[in-house]
Design an enzyme around this catalytic site. Structure first.
Site, PDB file in Angstrom:
ATOM      1  N   ASN A 246      39.114  51.215  46.402  1.00  0.00           N
ATOM      2  CA  ASN A 246      39.659  52.559  46.495  1.00  0.00           C
ATOM      3  C   ASN A 246      38.993  53.457  45.451  1.00  0.00           C
ATOM      4  OD1 ASN A 246      41.509  54.688  47.199  1.00  0.00           O
ATOM      5  ND2 ASN A 246      42.978  53.114  47.819  1.00  0.00           N
TER       6      ASN A 246
ATOM      7  N   HIS B 267      30.744  45.297  22.711  1.00  0.00           N
ATOM      8  CA  HIS B 267      29.977  45.784  21.565  1.00  0.00           C
ATOM      9  C   HIS B 267      30.147  44.811  20.397  1.00  0.00           C
ATOM     10  CE1 HIS B 267      28.900  49.644  23.315  1.00  0.00           C
ATOM     11  NE2 HIS B 267      30.124  49.675  23.826  1.00  0.00           N
TER      12      HIS B 267
ATOM     13  N   ALA C  74      49.070  45.315  39.193  1.00  0.00           N
ATOM     14  CA  ALA C  74      48.662  46.639  38.725  1.00  0.00           C
ATOM     15  C   ALA C  74      48.800  46.763  37.210  1.00  0.00           C
ATOM     16  CB  ALA C  74      49.506  47.712  39.409  1.00  0.00           C
TER      17      ALA C  74
ATOM     18  N   ARG D 236      40.855  36.625  30.164  1.00  0.00           N
ATOM     19  CA  ARG D 236      40.423  35.230  30.297  1.00  0.00           C
ATOM     20  C   ARG D 236      40.473  34.824  31.765  1.00  0.00           C
ATOM     21  NH1 ARG D 236      44.693  32.236  26.632  1.00  0.00           N
ATOM     22  NH2 ARG D 236      44.082  34.001  25.327  1.00  0.00           N
TER      23      ARG D 236
ATOM     24  N   LYS E   2      48.438  37.266  32.596  1.00  0.00           N
ATOM     25  CA  LYS E   2      48.857  35.863  32.601  1.00  0.00           C
ATOM     26  C   LYS E   2      49.355  35.473  33.986  1.00  0.00           C
ATOM     27  CE  LYS E   2      50.289  35.904  27.740  1.00  0.00           C
ATOM     28  NZ  LYS E   2      51.426  35.712  26.797  1.00  0.00           N
TER      29      LYS E   2
ATOM     30  N   ARG F  65      53.025  33.121  38.820  1.00  0.00           N
ATOM     31  CA  ARG F  65      53.474  32.104  39.769  1.00  0.00           C
ATOM     32  C   ARG F  65      52.346  31.790  40.740  1.00  0.00           C
ATOM     33  NH1 ARG F  65      54.613  34.060  44.885  1.00  0.00           N
ATOM     34  NH2 ARG F  65      54.926  36.310  45.128  1.00  0.00           N
TER      35      ARG F  65
END
Length: 203
Positions: free
Chosen positions: A84, A114, A159, A165, A179, A182
């Protein structure tokens, strides 16, 4: 077109005040500018620019303007891709996106870090780390995917997330930092009722 530059992956390199790099970046930025000037329904014109800008691009690729990237040729996109408005990809290292990837508005994928040391940073040094996003991934509005991250197949990024990671396959992940919340299960197939147009017509 300027000669392509392959930045060293995982090493500090002088990026910010390098005339060679700036010349290549200008090519990518000018292509994005031309892309963003097109009518949003000029699919042929969009595909022509993307085909010359991106490294590889599959079938049925839609990138809703405005779109911004750096080099362009470090970006590989699979089939049936949709993003989008206002996708930003800083592609100093390879960015790979699989098939059937959906990206909501105002998302950023960046391969750049950086230097942490202030003197090195002032001298213009940065590090480039690749980003890989699997197939059937949905990235929610306003999310940021940081350098070096991999996201597995069939995953949803909620969102506003900042992905710092790796995220595995088949999960819903959200947050700052992002994180896993589920697993995606069969119950998600019936979370909302399915609209049946055929039934509506019969009634």
């Amino acid at each position: 077109m300027s000669e392509r530059i392959e930045n060293p992956i995982g090493y500090l390199f002088e990026a910010n005040y390098n005339p060679q790099i700036q010349e290549v970046l200008d090519v990518g930025r000018e292509a994005c500018w031309r892309y963003n000037q097109l009518s949003p329904v000029d699919r042929e014109g969009q595909r022509k620019i993307l085909s010359s800008l991106l490294g590889t691009m599959g079938e049925d690729v839609t990138i809703t303007p405005p779109f911004y990237c750096d080099y362009g040729y470090n970006i590989s996109i699979g089939d049936h891709f949709y993003s989008n408005h206002n996708l930003i990809i800083t592609d100093g290292a390879p960015v790979t996106l699989g098939d059937h990837v959906f990206i909501a508005p105002n998302c950023c994928i960046t391969t750049a870090n950086h230097a942490i040391d202030p003197e090195l940073r002032k001298a213009g040094y940065e590090v480039a780390l690749p980003v890989k996003i699997g197939s059937n991934v949905w990235i929610g509005a306003g999310s940021t995917i940081l350098a070096g991250v991999q996201i597995g197949d069939n995953t949803v990024i909620g969102a506003g997330s900042v992905v710092t990671r790796d995220i595995p396959s088949g999960v819903v992940a959200v947050g700052v930092p992002c994180k896993v919340m589920r697993n995606i299960t069969q119950a998600d197939q019936t979370a909302f009722p399915l609209w049946n147009k055929t039934k509506e017509r019969r009634e």
